[in-house]
Design a protein around this motif. Structure first.
Motif, short mmCIF file in Angstrom:
data_model
loop_
_atom_site.label_atom_id
_atom_site.label_comp_id
_atom_site.label_asym_id
_atom_site.label_seq_id
_atom_site.Cartn_x
_atom_site.Cartn_y
_atom_site.Cartn_z
N THR A 1 0.82 -1.21 0.00
CA THR A 1 0.00 0.00 0.00
C THR A 1 0.85 1.27 0.00
OG1 THR A 1 -0.18 0.03 2.41
CG2 THR A 1 -1.86 -1.20 1.20
N GLY A 2 2.15 1.12 -0.23
CA GLY A 2 3.00 2.27 -0.49
C GLY A 2 3.60 2.96 0.72
N ASP A 3 3.52 2.37 1.91
CA ASP A 3 4.05 3.04 3.10
C ASP A 3 5.51 3.44 2.96
OD1 ASP A 3 1.72 3.09 4.49
OD2 ASP A 3 2.29 1.61 6.00
N LEU A 4 6.33 2.48 2.51
CA LEU A 4 7.77 2.78 2.41
C LEU A 4 8.05 3.73 1.26
CD1 LEU A 4 10.58 2.39 3.49
CD2 LEU A 4 10.75 0.24 2.22
N ALA A 5 7.37 3.54 0.13
CA ALA A 5 7.56 4.44 -1.01
C ALA A 5 7.23 5.88 -0.63
CB ALA A 5 6.70 3.98 -2.19
N ILE A 6 6.15 6.05 0.12
CA ILE A 6 5.74 7.39 0.56
C ILE A 6 6.78 7.97 1.52
CG2 ILE A 6 4.04 8.62 1.97
CD1 ILE A 6 1.92 6.72 0.67
N VAL B 1 -4.99 0.78 -3.04
CA VAL B 1 -4.95 1.49 -1.75
C VAL B 1 -3.78 2.46 -1.74
CG1 VAL B 1 -4.70 1.24 0.75
CG2 VAL B 1 -6.08 -0.42 -0.54
N GLY B 2 -2.61 1.99 -2.22
CA GLY B 2 -1.43 2.84 -2.26
C GLY B 2 -1.60 4.06 -3.14
N LYS B 3 -2.22 3.88 -4.29
CA LYS B 3 -2.44 5.00 -5.21
C LYS B 3 -3.32 6.07 -4.57
CE LYS B 3 -1.93 2.33 -9.49
NZ LYS B 3 -2.65 1.73 -10.64
N GLN B 4 -4.31 5.63 -3.81
CA GLN B 4 -5.18 6.58 -3.13
C GLN B 4 -4.40 7.38 -2.09
OE1 GLN B 4 -8.54 4.37 -1.58
NE2 GLN B 4 -9.06 3.53 -3.58
N LYS B 5 -3.49 6.71 -1.39
CA LYS B 5 -2.67 7.39 -0.39
C LYS B 5 -1.72 8.38 -1.05
CE LYS B 5 -0.93 4.35 2.65
NZ LYS B 5 -0.48 3.04 3.15
N VAL B 6 -1.12 7.98 -2.16
CA VAL B 6 -0.20 8.86 -2.89
C VAL B 6 -0.95 10.10 -3.40
CG1 VAL B 6 1.16 9.06 -5.02
CG2 VAL B 6 1.42 7.04 -3.55
N LYS B 7 -2.15 9.89 -3.92
CA LYS B 7 -2.96 11.01 -4.42
C LYS B 7 -3.35 11.95 -3.30
CE LYS B 7 -7.06 12.05 -7.19
NZ LYS B 7 -8.22 11.47 -7.92
N ALA B 8 -3.72 11.40 -2.14
CA ALA B 8 -4.13 12.23 -1.01
C ALA B 8 -2.99 13.11 -0.53
CB ALA B 8 -4.63 11.34 0.13
N LEU B 9 -1.76 12.64 -0.70
CA LEU B 9 -0.58 13.40 -0.29
C LEU B 9 -0.01 14.25 -1.43
CD1 LEU B 9 1.12 10.58 1.79
CD2 LEU B 9 0.12 12.69 2.70
N ASN B 10 -0.67 14.21 -2.58
CA ASN B 10 -0.25 14.98 -3.76
C ASN B 10 1.18 14.65 -4.18
OD1 ASN B 10 -0.82 16.85 -5.81
ND2 ASN B 10 0.09 18.55 -4.65
#
Length: 243
Positions: free
Chosen positions: A68-73, A95-104
């Motif tokens: 879900t992208g925790d480390l990538a973020i 799920v990860g893409k949604q998190k990345v988008k929310a953080l712009n």
């Protein structure tokens, strides 16, 4: 070795497809349950991975088994211009893409579906490569590590964060009680897929760690291999480079 351990023993699918199916199933509540299972300690371990990566000042980073992208973020706190998160599971990536988008962070982080044992990149592409809690899910560990070595640039850094087994009393006994009893129970209580958390427990207990994994990394061709046990040995951070 956990190469032979699969999420669904009765399935005719190979480990790779089973792992993809498993993470698709649990993707919706994976983050919250993962925090609860680790009591939040996983976040501190990831920050140590970030520190190791930042010290090499990479421009391009690949995070394999990104989930879900925790480390990538977290890696976006580096000065890297481009971070690629790769995972087998479309559910986890969504799920990860949604998190990345929310953080712009869409301009810096790209989330793509792909196979760690057949990476869709040219040789010598990335300055740094990370794998957080995913290396034990490889169907063929040496093949996956060889692919990572191939796409890592010379002098680039490779960092693994993975579960390991405490070796000292009483932490070893406590670890086995927790993984054999508490972890599957929590998976059953909060997840639709109890077998997924049984697999995560079994694969963690059977995966090579410490000097055993160091030796596999050396056999594949990595240099300057080191490991740092974390939190009484329940996780380990490995670092290596490519000459």
């Amino acid at each position: 070795m956990s190469d032979n351990i699969t999420p669904y023993k009765e399935s005719e699918l190979g480990k790779k497809k089973q792992v993809e199916q498993m993470f698709d199933t649990i993707s919706g509540n994976y983050d919250n349950l993962n925090r609860m299972i680790s009591l939040g300690t996983d976040q501190g371990w990831r920050k140590k991975v970030l520190k190791l990566v930042v010290e090499t000042n990479p421009n391009t980073i690949l995070d394999i088994a990104t989930g879900t992208g925790d480390l990538a973020i977290l890696l976006s706190k580096s000065n890297a211009e481009k971070i690629t998160g790769l995972d087998l599971s479309a559910g986890m990536l969504e799920v990860g893409k949604q998190k990345v988008k929310a953080l712009n962070l869409q301009n810096r982080i790209e989330m793509i579906q792909g196979d760690s044992e057949n990476l869709p990149f040219e040789d010598n592409t990335f300055d740094a490569i990370t794998v957080g809690f995913g290396i034990r899910n490889f169907e063929n560990l040496k093949k996956g590590l060889s692919e990572i070595l191939r796409v890592l640039k010379p002098n680039g850094i490779f960092v693994i964060l993975e579960t390991s087994v405490p070796t000292k009393f009483p932490f070893k006994q406590g670890y086995f009680f927790y993984t054999q009893n508490i972890l599957p129970f929590m998976g059953k209580l909060f997840s639709r897929d109890q077998k997924a958390y049984k697999y995560l427990s079994d694969s963690a207990k059977n995966f090579p760690f410490g000097e055993e994994l160091n030796n596999i990394l050396r056999q594949v061709g990595f240099k300057n291999v080191k490991h740092q046990p974390q939190t009484m040995g329940i996780a380990t951070i490995y670092s290596a480079s490519k000459l």
